[in-house]
Design a protein around this motif. Structure first.
Motif, PDB file in Angstrom:
ATOM      1  N   PRO A 130       0.804  -1.222   0.000  1.00  0.00           N
ATOM      2  CA  PRO A 130       0.000   0.000   0.000  1.00  0.00           C
ATOM      3  C   PRO A 130       0.842   1.280   0.000  1.00  0.00           C
ATOM      4  CG  PRO A 130       0.189  -0.760   2.252  1.00  0.00           C
ATOM      5  CD  PRO A 130       0.969  -1.730   1.386  1.00  0.00           C
ATOM      6  N   TYR A 131       2.117   1.179  -0.317  1.00  0.00           N
ATOM      7  CA  TYR A 131       3.030   2.325  -0.309  1.00  0.00           C
ATOM      8  C   TYR A 131       3.504   2.632  -1.717  1.00  0.00           C
ATOM      9  CZ  TYR A 131       3.295   0.922   4.579  1.00  0.00           C
ATOM     10  OH  TYR A 131       2.981   0.577   5.869  1.00  0.00           O
ATOM     11  N   ILE A 132       4.349   3.669  -1.827  1.00  0.00           N
ATOM     12  CA  ILE A 132       5.105   3.880  -3.054  1.00  0.00           C
ATOM     13  C   ILE A 132       6.579   3.879  -2.680  1.00  0.00           C
ATOM     14  CG2 ILE A 132       3.332   5.146  -4.310  1.00  0.00           C
ATOM     15  CD1 ILE A 132       4.826   7.722  -3.615  1.00  0.00           C
ATOM     16  N   ARG A 133       7.371   3.382  -3.616  1.00  0.00           N
ATOM     17  CA  ARG A 133       8.821   3.385  -3.412  1.00  0.00           C
ATOM     18  C   ARG A 133       9.369   4.650  -4.051  1.00  0.00           C
ATOM     19  NH1 ARG A 133      13.380  -0.127  -6.085  1.00  0.00           N
ATOM     20  NH2 ARG A 133      11.640  -0.937  -7.258  1.00  0.00           N
ATOM     21  N   VAL A 134      10.185   5.359  -3.298  1.00  0.00           N
ATOM     22  CA  VAL A 134      10.846   6.567  -3.774  1.00  0.00           C
ATOM     23  C   VAL A 134      12.306   6.189  -3.975  1.00  0.00           C
ATOM     24  CG1 VAL A 134      11.402   8.970  -3.257  1.00  0.00           C
ATOM     25  CG2 VAL A 134       9.242   7.985  -2.440  1.00  0.00           C
ATOM     26  N   GLN A 135      12.732   6.161  -5.231  1.00  0.00           N
ATOM     27  CA  GLN A 135      14.091   5.710  -5.559  1.00  0.00           C
ATOM     28  C   GLN A 135      14.982   6.910  -5.844  1.00  0.00           C
ATOM     29  OE1 GLN A 135      15.251   2.387  -5.647  1.00  0.00           O
ATOM     30  NE2 GLN A 135      17.197   3.467  -5.708  1.00  0.00           N
ATOM     31  N   THR A 136      16.084   7.008  -5.091  1.00  0.00           N
ATOM     32  CA  THR A 136      17.100   8.022  -5.349  1.00  0.00           C
ATOM     33  C   THR A 136      18.335   7.309  -5.896  1.00  0.00           C
ATOM     34  OG1 THR A 136      18.003   7.911  -3.111  1.00  0.00           O
ATOM     35  CG2 THR A 136      16.214   9.502  -3.490  1.00  0.00           C
ATOM     36  N   GLU A 137      19.413   8.036  -6.070  1.00  0.00           N
ATOM     37  CA  GLU A 137      20.644   7.457  -6.617  1.00  0.00           C
ATOM     38  C   GLU A 137      21.135   6.273  -5.788  1.00  0.00           C
ATOM     39  OE1 GLU A 137      23.766   6.854  -9.164  1.00  0.00           O
ATOM     40  OE2 GLU A 137      22.282   8.433  -9.444  1.00  0.00           O
ATOM     41  N   LEU A 138      21.174   6.444  -4.479  1.00  0.00           N
ATOM     42  CA  LEU A 138      21.769   5.428  -3.627  1.00  0.00           C
ATOM     43  C   LEU A 138      20.786   4.633  -2.787  1.00  0.00           C
ATOM     44  CD1 LEU A 138      24.741   7.606  -2.326  1.00  0.00           C
ATOM     45  CD2 LEU A 138      24.766   5.928  -4.186  1.00  0.00           C
ATOM     46  N   LYS A 139      19.592   5.161  -2.572  1.00  0.00           N
ATOM     47  CA  LYS A 139      18.698   4.548  -1.613  1.00  0.00           C
ATOM     48  C   LYS A 139      17.264   4.507  -2.113  1.00  0.00           C
ATOM     49  CE  LYS A 139      19.065   4.251   3.269  1.00  0.00           C
ATOM     50  NZ  LYS A 139      18.969   4.829   4.533  1.00  0.00           N
ATOM     51  N   SER A 140      16.509   3.579  -1.537  1.00  0.00           N
ATOM     52  CA  SER A 140      15.094   3.425  -1.816  1.00  0.00           C
ATOM     53  C   SER A 140      14.326   3.614  -0.513  1.00  0.00           C
ATOM     54  CB  SER A 140      14.865   2.018  -2.383  1.00  0.00           C
ATOM     55  OG  SER A 140      13.508   1.816  -2.641  1.00  0.00           O
ATOM     56  N   TYR A 141      13.225   4.372  -0.580  1.00  0.00           N
ATOM     57  CA  TYR A 141      12.412   4.647   0.601  1.00  0.00           C
ATOM     58  C   TYR A 141      10.963   4.262   0.312  1.00  0.00           C
ATOM     59  CZ  TYR A 141      16.353   7.784   1.548  1.00  0.00           C
ATOM     60  OH  TYR A 141      17.593   8.310   1.730  1.00  0.00           O
ATOM     61  N   LEU A 142      10.246   3.861   1.348  1.00  0.00           N
ATOM     62  CA  LEU A 142       8.812   3.644   1.229  1.00  0.00           C
ATOM     63  C   LEU A 142       8.093   4.854   1.798  1.00  0.00           C
ATOM     64  CD1 LEU A 142       8.318  -0.110   2.193  1.00  0.00           C
ATOM     65  CD2 LEU A 142       8.293   0.921  -0.079  1.00  0.00           C
ATOM     66  N   HIS A 143       7.042   5.268   1.090  1.00  0.00           N
ATOM     67  CA  HIS A 143       6.294   6.453   1.497  1.00  0.00           C
ATOM     68  C   HIS A 143       4.806   6.139   1.465  1.00  0.00           C
ATOM     69  CE1 HIS A 143       5.306  10.607   2.125  1.00  0.00           C
ATOM     70  NE2 HIS A 143       4.729  10.725   0.956  1.00  0.00           N
ATOM     71  N   ASN A 144       4.090   6.680   2.444  1.00  0.00           N
ATOM     72  CA  ASN A 144       2.663   6.418   2.575  1.00  0.00           C
ATOM     73  C   ASN A 144       1.877   7.419   1.727  1.00  0.00           C
ATOM     74  OD1 ASN A 144       0.241   5.436   3.398  1.00  0.00           O
ATOM     75  ND2 ASN A 144       0.280   6.403   5.403  1.00  0.00           N
TER      76      ASN A 144
END
Length: 171
Positions: A93-107
């Motif tokens: 139920p999240y979205i993945r936020v992908q940057t150069e070095l890291k991936s984050y989950l966001h609500n």
């Protein structure tokens, strides 16, 4: 509060004029207002309270700003500029936020994100992905109407044929 006062006054005036028209005696505005305040005051509070709650839920939560996103990591919040984001991808139920070095989950949802993003820099390529065109390296046809998009960090994302026309106009 002004809405509730107006509601009660209009109620008293309406009862007064209806009683003049249809009854042999008229209810006074003063007595009707007094009755409305003493016994009917709870109704406007409930009605207007529910309306205010609905409006409050529809407003943006303030998590997104025009140039960045705040992502919760444990008990901390990290601010990430949209210019650093390579792509957003749905991971229900999240979205993945992908940057150069890291991936984050966001609500949030991709639809909510799409409304916040600059359409010159970000484009929807699939029902489950939005990319930053500044980090796109190349794209190759799959010979079925779909494409593979290679990002500068090496990730490969699918461009759906449903979004291909808009994508080609943007690049």
């Amino acid at each position: 509060i002004l809405s509730i006062i107006a509601h009660l006054v209009l109620y008293a005036v309406l009862i007064h004029f209806l009683s003049l028209l249809f009854l042999t005696h008229a209810y006074s505005i003063h007595h009707t207002l007094k009755y409305g305040v003493s016994t009917l005051l709870i109704s406007p509070f409930v009605i207007y309270g529910v309306v205010l709650l609905i409006i409050a839920k529809q407003k943006p939560s303030g998590k997104l700003s025009p140039h960045s996103i705040r992502i919760k990591i444990g008990s901390e919040f990290k601010k990430i500029s949209f210019s650093e984001v390579h792509y957003f991808q749905s991971e229900s139920p999240y979205i993945r936020v992908q940057t150069e070095l890291k991936s984050y989950l966001h609500n949030a949802t991709l639809k909510e994100m799409e409304l916040q993003l600059d359409p010159k820099a970000f484009i929807r390529i699939h029902k489950s992905a939005i990319i930053n065109l500044n980090y796109m390296d190349s794209y190759v046809s799959r010979n079925n109407g779909d494409y593979d998009i290679k990002m500068t960090n090496g990730d490969v994302l699918r461009l759906s044929r449903n979004y291909a026309a808009d994508f080609k106009q943007s690049v």
